[in-house]
Design a protein around this motif. Structure first.
Motif, mmCIF file in Angstrom:
data_model
loop_
_atom_site.group_PDB
_atom_site.id
_atom_site.type_symbol
_atom_site.label_atom_id
_atom_site.label_comp_id
_atom_site.label_asym_id
_atom_site.label_seq_id
_atom_site.Cartn_x
_atom_site.Cartn_y
_atom_site.Cartn_z
ATOM 1 N N THR A 40 54.167 30.044 58.099
ATOM 2 C CA THR A 40 53.380 31.191 58.700
ATOM 3 C C THR A 40 52.551 31.712 57.181
ATOM 4 O OG1 THR A 40 55.293 32.780 58.145
ATOM 5 C CG2 THR A 40 54.738 32.138 60.253
ATOM 6 N N ILE A 41 51.553 32.298 57.372
ATOM 7 C CA ILE A 41 50.697 32.809 56.244
ATOM 8 C C ILE A 41 50.411 34.261 56.573
ATOM 9 C CG2 ILE A 41 48.453 32.584 54.935
ATOM 10 C CD1 ILE A 41 48.488 29.447 55.414
ATOM 11 N N ARG A 42 50.718 35.073 55.675
ATOM 12 C CA ARG A 42 50.465 36.433 55.729
ATOM 13 C C ARG A 42 49.649 36.894 54.752
ATOM 14 N NH1 ARG A 42 53.643 39.194 52.125
ATOM 15 N NH2 ARG A 42 55.593 38.237 51.557
ATOM 16 N N VAL A 43 49.274 38.136 54.620
ATOM 17 C CA VAL A 43 48.512 38.907 53.511
ATOM 18 C C VAL A 43 49.625 39.483 52.537
ATOM 19 C CG1 VAL A 43 47.096 40.730 52.944
ATOM 20 C CG2 VAL A 43 46.696 39.728 55.207
ATOM 21 N N ALA A 44 49.454 39.219 51.290
ATOM 22 C CA ALA A 44 50.314 39.507 50.167
ATOM 23 C C ALA A 44 50.470 41.314 50.058
ATOM 24 C CB ALA A 44 49.876 39.010 49.098
ATOM 25 N N THR A 45 51.386 41.570 49.709
ATOM 26 C CA THR A 45 51.410 43.239 49.318
ATOM 27 C C THR A 45 52.024 43.059 47.830
ATOM 28 O OG1 THR A 45 54.039 42.907 49.934
ATOM 29 C CG2 THR A 45 52.769 43.503 51.810
ATOM 30 N N ILE A 46 51.819 44.428 47.550
ATOM 31 C CA ILE A 46 52.264 44.888 46.126
ATOM 32 C C ILE A 46 53.460 44.337 45.759
ATOM 33 C CG2 ILE A 46 52.864 47.200 46.476
ATOM 34 C CD1 ILE A 46 51.227 47.956 43.738
ATOM 35 N N GLU A 47 54.527 44.403 46.594
ATOM 36 C CA GLU A 47 55.773 44.245 46.264
ATOM 37 C C GLU A 47 56.088 42.589 45.961
ATOM 38 O OE1 GLU A 47 54.929 46.000 49.136
ATOM 39 O OE2 GLU A 47 55.904 47.881 48.266
ATOM 40 N N GLU A 56 43.724 43.439 42.159
ATOM 41 C CA GLU A 56 43.469 42.225 43.115
ATOM 42 C C GLU A 56 43.584 42.307 44.536
ATOM 43 O OE1 GLU A 56 43.818 38.213 40.451
ATOM 44 O OE2 GLU A 56 45.449 39.611 39.941
ATOM 45 N N LEU A 57 44.742 42.906 45.010
ATOM 46 C CA LEU A 57 44.847 43.180 46.316
ATOM 47 C C LEU A 57 43.676 43.818 47.002
ATOM 48 C CD1 LEU A 57 48.459 44.383 46.444
ATOM 49 C CD2 LEU A 57 47.768 42.159 47.204
ATOM 50 N N GLU A 58 43.023 44.550 46.226
ATOM 51 C CA GLU A 58 41.728 45.361 46.775
ATOM 52 C C GLU A 58 40.340 44.409 46.556
ATOM 53 O OE1 GLU A 58 41.454 49.354 45.271
ATOM 54 O OE2 GLU A 58 43.624 49.363 45.469
ATOM 55 N N LEU A 59 40.465 43.565 45.722
ATOM 56 C CA LEU A 59 39.331 42.932 45.239
ATOM 57 C C LEU A 59 39.209 41.498 45.862
ATOM 58 C CD1 LEU A 59 39.220 44.212 41.446
ATOM 59 C CD2 LEU A 59 37.906 45.158 43.423
ATOM 60 N N THR A 60 40.335 40.991 46.064
ATOM 61 C CA THR A 60 40.501 39.650 46.708
ATOM 62 C C THR A 60 41.091 39.383 47.952
ATOM 63 O OG1 THR A 60 42.498 38.928 45.312
ATOM 64 C CG2 THR A 60 40.170 38.888 44.225
ATOM 65 N N SER A 61 41.467 38.382 48.614
ATOM 66 C CA SER A 61 42.157 38.101 49.547
ATOM 67 C C SER A 61 43.238 37.273 49.074
ATOM 68 C CB SER A 61 41.653 37.250 50.846
ATOM 69 O OG SER A 61 40.267 38.157 51.380
ATOM 70 N N GLY A 114 54.105 29.313 49.004
ATOM 71 C CA GLY A 114 53.110 29.108 48.451
ATOM 72 C C GLY A 114 51.968 30.571 48.419
ATOM 73 N N VAL A 115 51.018 30.216 47.916
ATOM 74 C CA VAL A 115 49.898 31.615 47.733
ATOM 75 C C VAL A 115 48.665 30.776 47.449
ATOM 76 C CG1 VAL A 115 50.270 31.802 45.118
ATOM 77 C CG2 VAL A 115 49.493 33.643 46.499
ATOM 78 N N ALA A 116 47.623 31.413 48.040
ATOM 79 C CA ALA A 116 46.298 31.185 47.687
ATOM 80 C C ALA A 116 45.519 32.543 47.614
ATOM 81 C CB ALA A 116 45.588 30.520 49.069
ATOM 82 N N GLN A 117 44.347 32.594 46.822
ATOM 83 C CA GLN A 117 43.792 33.678 46.238
ATOM 84 C C GLN A 117 42.077 33.382 46.380
ATOM 85 O OE1 GLN A 117 44.096 35.367 42.441
ATOM 86 N NE2 GLN A 117 43.569 37.240 42.864
ATOM 87 N N VAL A 118 41.529 34.313 47.412
ATOM 88 C CA VAL A 118 40.022 33.716 47.465
ATOM 89 C C VAL A 118 39.095 35.093 47.040
ATOM 90 C CG1 VAL A 118 37.845 33.159 49.016
ATOM 91 C CG2 VAL A 118 40.472 32.459 49.482
ATOM 92 N N ASN A 119 38.000 35.141 46.310
ATOM 93 C CA ASN A 119 37.216 36.035 45.994
ATOM 94 C C ASN A 119 35.909 35.733 46.422
ATOM 95 O OD1 ASN A 119 36.292 38.308 44.789
ATOM 96 N ND2 ASN A 119 35.406 36.976 42.957
ATOM 97 N N ILE A 120 35.047 36.558 47.099
ATOM 98 C CA ILE A 120 33.862 36.487 47.716
ATOM 99 C C ILE A 120 32.660 37.343 46.921
ATOM 100 C CG2 ILE A 120 32.673 36.358 49.759
ATOM 101 C CD1 ILE A 120 35.072 34.927 50.093
ATOM 102 N N ILE A 121 31.823 36.713 46.702
ATOM 103 C CA ILE A 121 30.647 37.351 46.094
ATOM 104 C C ILE A 121 29.360 36.662 46.608
ATOM 105 C CG2 ILE A 121 29.063 37.554 43.926
ATOM 106 C CD1 ILE A 121 31.507 37.236 42.358
ATOM 107 N N ASN A 122 28.494 37.417 47.408
ATOM 108 C CA ASN A 122 27.507 37.308 48.392
ATOM 109 C C ASN A 122 28.026 36.133 49.346
ATOM 110 O OD1 ASN A 122 25.899 39.122 46.987
ATOM 111 N ND2 ASN A 122 25.645 37.718 45.409
ATOM 112 N N ASP A 123 27.207 35.056 49.261
ATOM 113 C CA ASP A 123 27.601 33.855 50.456
ATOM 114 C C ASP A 123 28.413 32.750 49.660
ATOM 115 O OD1 ASP A 123 25.542 32.689 48.756
ATOM 116 O OD2 ASP A 123 24.447 31.923 50.543
#
Length: 151
Positions: free
Chosen positions: A4-11, A47-52, A64-73
């Motif tokens: 399963t993949i879920r959104v990360a939390t501060i913890e 980064e929880l607020e600025l990225t996914s 596992g973990v993945a992090q994505v940042n979106i700027i425009n398109d």
């Protein structure tokens, strides 16, 4: 054991930072190199607020973990790491699919990846193509393969 993949939390952040460090070390880098990379392999609360950030789990345990940042398109895959003991079992592919889905939903038409040279073949196998080189964020003078995927 479904993945399963879920959104990360501060913890999650401290443990995910450690996971990234363990995963990067699988390529056989020396201690000095790894310490130079520590900041870039770590997560900060903002980064929880600025990225996914997505966490892949099996039986409730992060693998596992993945992090994505979106700027425009354009989306940037900032991190994608899998626990060494869970490599080659689908978590990396699932996290990349998660990252591309998130990027598309947020309006991106392309995903860029500054890849570790040892990880670049995985991304190419998944459909990424070379677009040049990018400077390492951790080691001055080190260049990384820059890849992209059309979304």
């Amino acid at each position: 054991m479904p993945l399963t993949i879920r959104v990360a939390t501060i913890e999650d952040l401290s443990g995910l930072s450690d996971l990234c460090f363990r995963s990067k070390a699988v390529w056989g880098y020396d201690e000095e190199f790894m310490e130079a990379c520590r900041r870039e392999l770590s997560f900060e609360p903002r980064e929880l607020e600025l990225t996914s950030i997505g966490v892949a789990e099996r039986d409730g345990k992060p693998i596992g973990v993945a992090q994505v940042n979106i700027i425009n398109d354009e989306a940037n895959l900032m991190k994608l790491f899998v626990e060494p003991g869970a490599l080659h079992r689908g978590a990396g592919k699932a996290l990349l699919v998660w990252a591309t889905d998130v990027a598309k939903k947020l309006g991106a038409t392309r995903l860029t990846i500054d890849a570790d040279p040892d990880a670049a073949p995985f991304y190419r196998k998944m459909g990424a193509y070379d677009v040049g080189q990018a400077p390492s964020g951790s080691v001055p003078g080190r260049m990384l393969p820059k890849l992209a995927m059309n979304l």
